[in-house]
Scaffold this active site. Structure first.
Site, short mmCIF file in Angstrom:
data_model
loop_
_atom_site.label_atom_id
_atom_site.label_comp_id
_atom_site.label_asym_id
_atom_site.label_seq_id
_atom_site.Cartn_x
_atom_site.Cartn_y
_atom_site.Cartn_z
CB SER A 127 -2.08 40.34 -2.40
OG SER A 127 -3.23 40.84 -2.07
CG ASP A 203 -4.26 47.06 -6.33
OD1 ASP A 203 -5.43 46.45 -6.14
OD2 ASP A 203 -2.84 46.52 -5.68
CG HIS A 236 -4.34 43.29 -6.58
ND1 HIS A 236 -3.71 43.96 -5.62
CD2 HIS A 236 -4.61 41.96 -6.12
CE1 HIS A 236 -3.49 43.20 -4.44
NE2 HIS A 236 -4.26 41.72 -4.72
#
Length: 261
Positions: A127, A203, A236
């Site tokens: 991320s 995601d 995610h």
């Protein structure tokens, strides 16, 4: 090594010293051949990733997992949490905290600069950590940070999971492309630096199209040795199959195949 700070000159201004949290180190179980700094995501710390990385079948890699400074984050309404840089909007038009990116990239380079000669170096992350890793890769190829200070090390690999390329808006994209095309060494370094980008199609935090667009921009600015792997249904987070792909890719790119002692 538990706590550290980084101060980075920016023209005539000097950024105030930034305090980092605890750094977790996973020692290689076999012969030490590579060291990779792995960067966590927003609000996380180095501990969770160090525990996961220790389980990977990569006995020749030393992992360094630092913890980002605690800072106010615009995207969270100014709420303070661990973050490698400030971020207000993950869209392509969102502003870039180049000063924060440079400071974190310098911290990563400092961590790697003390590794023994002959050890291959790499940067990876998840991320926001992936964004910092990819930004560091562009600094390495260009030979300079965003503030034009020289980038001090050479990295052999960069990995980004569920992340994005900062400074990829149209104006910055043209700037990055001109920087790369204006230097033979930058072109050579970009073309030879292996990059792995992985992204889940499900995601909903850093949406898939941003990861895909980042890969396209990197490729079009000269990073030809790039692998982009999409994962159907992945949100995610990471899953064992993705980490298995990362392990195989690192073994191949770092020449670790068969080196278990």
């Amino acid at each position: 090594m538990s706590y550290g700070s980084t101060s980075l000159a920016s023209g005539s201004r000097v950024r105030r010293s930034v305090e980092y949290g605890r750094t977790y180190v996973v020692r290689p179980k076999g012969r030490h051949m590579a060291t990779i700094v792995w960067l966590h995501g927003l609000g996380d710390n180095g501990s969770s990733w160090s525990q996961l990385l220790e389980t990977l079948p990569l006995p020749n890699i030393k992992w360094i997992c630092p913890t980002a400074p605690t800072r106010p984050v615009a995207m969270l309404g100014g709420f303070p949490c661990t973050a490698w840089f400030d971020v207000g909007d993950l869209s392509e038009d969102g502003p870039d905290d180049v000063e924060g990116l440079d400071t974190s990239a310098a911290h990563v380079a400092n961590l790697l600069s003390t590794e023994p000669a002959g050890i291959k170096l790499g940067i990876g992350g998840f991320s926001m950590g992936a964004a910092t890793a990819l930004y560091s890769a562009t600094c390495c190829a260009h030979g300079k940070y965003g503030n034009t200070n020289p980038y001090p090390i050479y990295i052999s690999v960069a990995v980004g999971l569920s992340g994005w390329l900062p400074c990829s808006r149209q104006v910055n994209f043209q700037s990055l492309k001109s920087k790369m095309e204006g230097s033979y060494e930058a072109v050579r370094r970009a073309a030879s630096l292996p990059l792995l980008l992985c992204h889940g199609r499900g995601d909903d935090v850093v949406v898939y199209k941003h990861g895909e667009k980042s890969a396209q921009i990197l490729n079009s600015t000269g990073f030809r040795n790039l692998t982009f792997k999409p994962y159907n249904g992945l949100g995610h987070y990471t899953v064992p199959g993705e980490m298995e792909d990362v392990s195989k890719w690192l073994s191949a790119r770092l020449g670790l195949d068969g080196s278990h002692s």
